[in-house]
Design a protein around this motif. Structure first.
Motif, PDB file in Angstrom:
ATOM      1  N   MET A   1       0.834  -1.208   0.000  1.00  0.00           N
ATOM      2  CA  MET A   1       0.000   0.000   0.000  1.00  0.00           C
ATOM      3  C   MET A   1       0.868   1.257   0.000  1.00  0.00           C
ATOM      4  N   PHE A   2       1.829   1.302   0.942  1.00  0.00           N
ATOM      5  CA  PHE A   2       2.823   2.366   0.902  1.00  0.00           C
ATOM      6  C   PHE A   2       4.087   1.906   1.610  1.00  0.00           C
ATOM      7  N   ASP A   3       5.190   2.566   1.263  1.00  0.00           N
ATOM      8  CA  ASP A   3       6.499   2.215   1.791  1.00  0.00           C
ATOM      9  C   ASP A   3       7.296   3.513   1.956  1.00  0.00           C
ATOM     10  N   PRO A   4       7.912   3.754   3.115  1.00  0.00           N
ATOM     11  CA  PRO A   4       7.949   2.898   4.294  1.00  0.00           C
ATOM     12  C   PRO A   4       6.572   2.747   4.925  1.00  0.00           C
ATOM     13  N   ARG A   5       6.432   1.703   5.711  1.00  0.00           N
ATOM     14  CA  ARG A   5       5.123   1.369   6.285  1.00  0.00           C
ATOM     15  C   ARG A   5       4.858   2.175   7.554  1.00  0.00           C
ATOM     16  N   LEU A   6       4.884   3.474   7.338  1.00  0.00           N
ATOM     17  CA  LEU A   6       4.638   4.453   8.387  1.00  0.00           C
ATOM     18  C   LEU A   6       3.788   5.566   7.803  1.00  0.00           C
ATOM     19  N   ALA A   7       2.748   5.951   8.518  1.00  0.00           N
ATOM     20  CA  ALA A   7       1.888   7.057   8.095  1.00  0.00           C
ATOM     21  C   ALA A   7       1.765   8.057   9.230  1.00  0.00           C
ATOM     22  N   VAL A   8       1.332   9.258   8.874  1.00  0.00           N
ATOM     23  CA  VAL A   8       0.958  10.258   9.871  1.00  0.00           C
ATOM     24  C   VAL A   8      -0.551  10.432   9.801  1.00  0.00           C
ATOM     25  N   ALA A   9      -1.163  10.621  10.967  1.00  0.00           N
ATOM     26  CA  ALA A   9      -2.620  10.751  11.060  1.00  0.00           C
ATOM     27  C   ALA A   9      -2.926  11.559  12.305  1.00  0.00           C
ATOM     28  N   SER A  10      -2.994  12.866  12.162  1.00  0.00           N
ATOM     29  CA  SER A  10      -3.091  13.725  13.332  1.00  0.00           C
ATOM     30  C   SER A  10      -4.500  14.248  13.533  1.00  0.00           C
ATOM     31  N   LEU A  11      -4.616  15.379  14.179  1.00  0.00           N
ATOM     32  CA  LEU A  11      -5.903  15.881  14.642  1.00  0.00           C
ATOM     33  C   LEU A  11      -6.667  16.611  13.542  1.00  0.00           C
ATOM     34  N   SER A  12      -7.993  16.534  13.620  1.00  0.00           N
ATOM     35  CA  SER A  12      -8.841  17.236  12.661  1.00  0.00           C
ATOM     36  C   SER A  12      -8.585  18.733  12.743  1.00  0.00           C
ATOM     37  N   GLY A  13      -8.518  19.354  11.553  1.00  0.00           N
ATOM     38  CA  GLY A  13      -8.262  20.777  11.507  1.00  0.00           C
ATOM     39  C   GLY A  13      -6.800  21.139  11.496  1.00  0.00           C
ATOM     40  N   GLU A  14      -5.936  20.150  11.639  1.00  0.00           N
ATOM     41  CA  GLU A  14      -4.495  20.396  11.649  1.00  0.00           C
ATOM     42  C   GLU A  14      -3.758  19.602  10.570  1.00  0.00           C
ATOM     43  N   SER A  15      -4.384  18.553  10.069  1.00  0.00           N
ATOM     44  CA  SER A  15      -3.711  17.645   9.139  1.00  0.00           C
ATOM     45  C   SER A  15      -4.019  18.050   7.707  1.00  0.00           C
ATOM     46  N   ASP A  16      -3.251  19.019   7.181  1.00  0.00           N
ATOM     47  CA  ASP A  16      -3.488  19.503   5.835  1.00  0.00           C
ATOM     48  C   ASP A  16      -2.319  19.142   4.926  1.00  0.00           C
ATOM     49  N   ALA A  17      -2.338  19.638   3.702  1.00  0.00           N
ATOM     50  CA  ALA A  17      -1.319  19.267   2.726  1.00  0.00           C
ATOM     51  C   ALA A  17       0.075  19.735   3.148  1.00  0.00           C
ATOM     52  N   GLU A  18       0.172  20.915   3.732  1.00  0.00           N
ATOM     53  CA  GLU A  18       1.491  21.399   4.154  1.00  0.00           C
ATOM     54  C   GLU A  18       2.047  20.540   5.274  1.00  0.00           C
ATOM     55  N   TRP A  19       1.189  20.128   6.170  1.00  0.00           N
ATOM     56  CA  TRP A  19       1.588  19.187   7.231  1.00  0.00           C
ATOM     57  C   TRP A  19       2.097  17.882   6.630  1.00  0.00           C
ATOM     58  N   ALA A  20       1.401  17.372   5.620  1.00  0.00           N
ATOM     59  CA  ALA A  20       1.817  16.127   4.970  1.00  0.00           C
ATOM     60  C   ALA A  20       3.161  16.297   4.275  1.00  0.00           C
ATOM     61  N   LYS A  21       3.379  17.446   3.653  1.00  0.00           N
ATOM     62  CA  LYS A  21       4.659  17.688   2.982  1.00  0.00           C
ATOM     63  C   LYS A  21       5.814  17.659   3.981  1.00  0.00           C
ATOM     64  N   ARG A  22       5.594  18.238   5.153  1.00  0.00           N
ATOM     65  CA  ARG A  22       6.662  18.254   6.158  1.00  0.00           C
ATOM     66  C   ARG A  22       7.004  16.843   6.637  1.00  0.00           C
ATOM     67  N   ALA A  23       5.999  15.976   6.660  1.00  0.00           N
ATOM     68  CA  ALA A  23       6.231  14.599   7.115  1.00  0.00           C
ATOM     69  C   ALA A  23       6.783  13.696   6.020  1.00  0.00           C
TER      70      ALA A  23
END
Length: 254
Positions: A1-23
């Motif tokens: 599904m994805f590799d590495p097998r680690l995802a980020v999944a944070s709080l509503s209202g905070e998890s946006d595209a810029e947050w995903a880019k940083r991770a």
């Protein structure tokens, strides 16, 4: 599904595209959202904001999903959008947008806030396998790869049996918040071996990541400290070690 097998999944209202880019230097997947799609869940989200919780409340939630995912089209992660809804039409619309961006649609059967449960979303769906299965089927029929965010320790819910049913209905990913019942992940893994199983809650380091992977999870996700590079680096190294992947190192500049 994805590799590495680690995802980020944070709080509503905070998890946006810029947050995903940083991770992105550390992870294989990012679960954006959650976002309320229809009027009942948007009213619930507004009530949450009124008591000082952070929520995404754009005028056009479907357009918001499209724009956020477009921002990630060239980023080397698998994106997902966590959504809350009580109506099938809005789920179908969101699923079609996610499919267009090769993103997962994640149905939220996890939120336990009183306002969202009163609207018939979140944990209320977890207790109503018929309605949740209908949402899974609608999203899958719209072409999306479907994830369902679940939680353990909900009275009256046979989570392994529900997991098996959801996979039979079209869910490809099960994202389980283990709460304080980490070993319950093993029961879900045994009941739904076809699913890509992501374990969540308290993932901070090698010990916590390896515990969940040892219970049969295919991946883990980091919640509240998802914006902490030190935590993401530790967990990234742990999942790589588990997979025997010693060659893919995180850039020292990340």
């Amino acid at each position: 599904m994805f590799d590495p097998r680690l995802a980020v999944a944070s709080l509503s209202g905070e998890s946006d595209a810029e947050w995903a880019k940083r991770a992105a230097p550390f992870v294989g997947g990012a679960f954006l959202g959650g976002i309320a799609l229809d009027e009942p869940t948007r009213e619930a989200a507004s009530a949450l904001v009124d008591r000082d919780r952070t929520e995404f409340l754009p005028p056009d939630p479907i357009g918001f999903i499209d724009g956020q995912l477009a921002t990630l089209d060239d980023v080397d992660i698998v994106p997902a959008f966590n959504v809350r809804s009580v109506t099938l039409d809005s789920v179908t619309e969101a699923a079609a947008v996610c499919a267009d961006h090769d993103a997962l649609l994640e149905l939220n059967a996890h939120c336990r806030q009183d306002e969202m449960c009163a609207a018939g979303a979140g944990e209320t769906l977890l207790r109503d396998g018929d309605r949740l299965s209908e949402q899974v089927a609608a999203a899958a029929d719209a072409g999306a790869t479907v994830s369902v965010k679940l939680r353990t320790e909900v009275e009256g819910v046979d989570l392994p049996a529900l997991a098996e049913r959801l996979v039979d209905t079209g869910a490809a990913v099960l994202h389980v918040d283990a709460m304080d019942s980490e070993a319950a992940v093993a029961d879900v893994a045994a009941a739904a071996p076809e699913a890509f199983l992501i374990a969540n809650n308290g993932v901070r380091d090698r010990e916590t990541a390896h515990e969940y992977l040892g219970y049969g999870a295919d991946a883990v996700s980091v919640g509240r400290p998802s914006d902490d590079p030190a935590v993401l680096r530790r967990v990234r190294e742990a999942v790589g070690e588990w997979a025997g992947d010693a060659t893919r190192e995180v850039s020292p500049d990340a």
